[in-house]
Design a protein around this motif. Structure first.
Motif, PDB file in Angstrom:
ATOM      1  N   SER A 133      34.308   4.192  29.426  1.00  0.00           N
ATOM      2  CA  SER A 133      34.550   5.317  28.524  1.00  0.00           C
ATOM      3  C   SER A 133      34.661   4.873  27.075  1.00  0.00           C
ATOM      4  O   SER A 133      34.822   3.684  26.782  1.00  0.00           O
ATOM      5  N   SER A 134      34.579   5.849  26.200  1.00  0.00           N
ATOM      6  CA  SER A 134      34.830   5.612  24.769  1.00  0.00           C
ATOM      7  C   SER A 134      35.386   6.901  24.160  1.00  0.00           C
ATOM      8  O   SER A 134      34.857   7.427  23.197  1.00  0.00           O
ATOM      9  N   TYR A 135      36.468   7.386  24.758  1.00  0.00           N
ATOM     10  CA  TYR A 135      37.065   8.637  24.334  1.00  0.00           C
ATOM     11  C   TYR A 135      37.885   8.468  23.062  1.00  0.00           C
ATOM     12  O   TYR A 135      38.378   7.379  22.760  1.00  0.00           O
ATOM     13  N   LYS A 136      38.052   9.558  22.366  1.00  0.00           N
ATOM     14  CA  LYS A 136      38.907   9.567  21.183  1.00  0.00           C
ATOM     15  C   LYS A 136      40.368   9.766  21.561  1.00  0.00           C
ATOM     16  O   LYS A 136      41.260   9.235  20.910  1.00  0.00           O
ATOM     17  N   LEU A 137      40.605  10.546  22.608  1.00  0.00           N
ATOM     18  CA  LEU A 137      41.971  10.952  22.951  1.00  0.00           C
ATOM     19  C   LEU A 137      42.436  10.386  24.284  1.00  0.00           C
ATOM     20  O   LEU A 137      41.679  10.364  25.269  1.00  0.00           O
ATOM     21  N   LEU A 138      43.703  10.000  24.324  1.00  0.00           N
ATOM     22  CA  LEU A 138      44.321   9.586  25.578  1.00  0.00           C
ATOM     23  C   LEU A 138      44.318  10.736  26.584  1.00  0.00           C
ATOM     24  O   LEU A 138      44.192  10.519  27.788  1.00  0.00           O
ATOM     25  N   GLU A 139      44.445  11.967  26.071  1.00  0.00           N
ATOM     26  CA  GLU A 139      44.441  13.138  26.945  1.00  0.00           C
ATOM     27  C   GLU A 139      43.143  13.238  27.750  1.00  0.00           C
ATOM     28  O   GLU A 139      43.165  13.574  28.936  1.00  0.00           O
ATOM     29  N   LYS A 140      42.031  12.962  27.119  1.00  0.00           N
ATOM     30  CA  LYS A 140      40.735  13.023  27.807  1.00  0.00           C
ATOM     31  C   LYS A 140      40.646  11.934  28.877  1.00  0.00           C
ATOM     32  O   LYS A 140      40.217  12.199  29.998  1.00  0.00           O
ATOM     33  N   LEU A 141      41.076  10.728  28.533  1.00  0.00           N
ATOM     34  CA  LEU A 141      41.046   9.635  29.503  1.00  0.00           C
ATOM     35  C   LEU A 141      41.951   9.946  30.690  1.00  0.00           C
ATOM     36  O   LEU A 141      41.563   9.780  31.841  1.00  0.00           O
ATOM     37  N   ALA A 142      43.148  10.433  30.435  1.00  0.00           N
ATOM     38  CA  ALA A 142      44.080  10.790  31.510  1.00  0.00           C
ATOM     39  C   ALA A 142      43.485  11.880  32.403  1.00  0.00           C
ATOM     40  O   ALA A 142      43.584  11.814  33.633  1.00  0.00           O
ATOM     41  N   HIS A 143      42.860  12.869  31.798  1.00  0.00           N
ATOM     42  CA  HIS A 143      42.254  13.968  32.558  1.00  0.00           C
ATOM     43  C   HIS A 143      41.140  13.460  33.476  1.00  0.00           C
ATOM     44  O   HIS A 143      41.042  13.884  34.636  1.00  0.00           O
ATOM     45  N   GLU A 144      40.313  12.571  32.984  1.00  0.00           N
ATOM     46  CA  GLU A 144      39.215  12.040  33.800  1.00  0.00           C
ATOM     47  C   GLU A 144      39.749  11.244  34.993  1.00  0.00           C
ATOM     48  O   GLU A 144      39.229  11.345  36.103  1.00  0.00           O
ATOM     49  N   ILE A 145      40.799  10.460  34.778  1.00  0.00           N
ATOM     50  CA  ILE A 145      41.405   9.702  35.868  1.00  0.00           C
ATOM     51  C   ILE A 145      42.034  10.651  36.884  1.00  0.00           C
ATOM     52  O   ILE A 145      41.837  10.507  38.099  1.00  0.00           O
ATOM     53  N   LEU A 146      42.783  11.632  36.415  1.00  0.00           N
ATOM     54  CA  LEU A 146      43.432  12.598  37.296  1.00  0.00           C
ATOM     55  C   LEU A 146      42.397  13.336  38.147  1.00  0.00           C
ATOM     56  O   LEU A 146      42.567  13.490  39.361  1.00  0.00           O
ATOM     57  N   THR A 147      41.318  13.759  37.521  1.00  0.00           N
ATOM     58  CA  THR A 147      40.251  14.457  38.241  1.00  0.00           C
ATOM     59  C   THR A 147      39.677  13.581  39.350  1.00  0.00           C
ATOM     60  O   THR A 147      39.464  14.043  40.476  1.00  0.00           O
ATOM     61  N   ALA A 148      39.453  12.307  39.057  1.00  0.00           N
ATOM     62  CA  ALA A 148      38.900  11.389  40.060  1.00  0.00           C
ATOM     63  C   ALA A 148      39.861  11.191  41.226  1.00  0.00           C
ATOM     64  O   ALA A 148      39.438  11.163  42.388  1.00  0.00           O
ATOM     65  N   LEU A 149      41.151  11.076  40.943  1.00  0.00           N
ATOM     66  CA  LEU A 149      42.138  10.902  42.016  1.00  0.00           C
ATOM     67  C   LEU A 149      42.161  12.110  42.945  1.00  0.00           C
ATOM     68  O   LEU A 149      42.277  11.971  44.159  1.00  0.00           O
ATOM     69  N   LEU A 150      42.048  13.298  42.366  1.00  0.00           N
ATOM     70  CA  LEU A 150      42.142  14.529  43.155  1.00  0.00           C
ATOM     71  C   LEU A 150      40.860  14.856  43.919  1.00  0.00           C
ATOM     72  O   LEU A 150      40.836  15.789  44.719  1.00  0.00           O
ATOM     73  N   GLU A 151      39.792  14.077  43.698  1.00  0.00           N
ATOM     74  CA  GLU A 151      38.562  14.263  44.473  1.00  0.00           C
ATOM     75  C   GLU A 151      38.761  13.866  45.933  1.00  0.00           C
ATOM     76  O   GLU A 151      38.053  14.337  46.809  1.00  0.00           O
ATOM     77  N   ASP A 152      39.716  12.991  46.188  1.00  0.00           N
ATOM     78  CA  ASP A 152      40.006  12.575  47.558  1.00  0.00           C
ATOM     79  C   ASP A 152      40.724  13.724  48.260  1.00  0.00           C
ATOM     80  O   ASP A 152      41.780  14.172  47.802  1.00  0.00           O
TER      81      ASP A 152
END
Length: 122
Positions: A71-90
């Motif tokens: 990634s190369s996001y500007k915001l920590l919020e975006k990075l956190a959201h992407e990780i959270l989304t991936a975890l909830l795919e399970d």
């Protein structure tokens, strides 16, 4: 089989990524520290002792590494959201939370962090 509420945690996963809105932050990778917790019903896994019946934290770690390092996001919020989304795919993940720390982001502070969750977590 009774529901067995269980929380799986990955603690202090330290990675490097491009993160930040300032131009100088876009030049080189910075350290981020990732902490996640995932709530599952571990009833079946507790009986069968089979990896296929639980949330695989090694697979989750690999997904997190791929997201962060790619990634190369500007915001920590975006990075956190992407990780959270991936975890909830399970499908075994009932809820999850993620905290992303950016060490030394502010002068005189050890870290700045963003914490994001979905559902009810412990």
């Amino acid at each position: 089989m009774p529901e067995t509420h269980t929380t799986i945690r990955i603690t202090n996963l330290t990675l490097r990524t491009i993160i930040g809105a300032n131009e100088w932050e876009r030049d080189k990778k910075q350290e981020v520290v990732i902490n996640v917790s995932v709530d599952i019903d571990a009833g079946k896994a507790a009986v069968t002792d089979e990896l296929t019946d639980t949330f695989n934290y090694k697979d989750a770690k690999t997904k997190i590494i791929d997201i962060v390092e790619g990634s190369s996001y500007k915001l920590l919020e975006k990075l956190a959201h992407e990780i959270l989304t991936a975890l909830l795919e399970d499908p075994r993940a009932l809820s999850a939370s993620v905290r992303v720390d950016k060490p030394h982001a502010l002068r005189f502070a050890e870290s700045v962090s963003v914490e994001m969750s979905s559902g009810s977590t412990s």
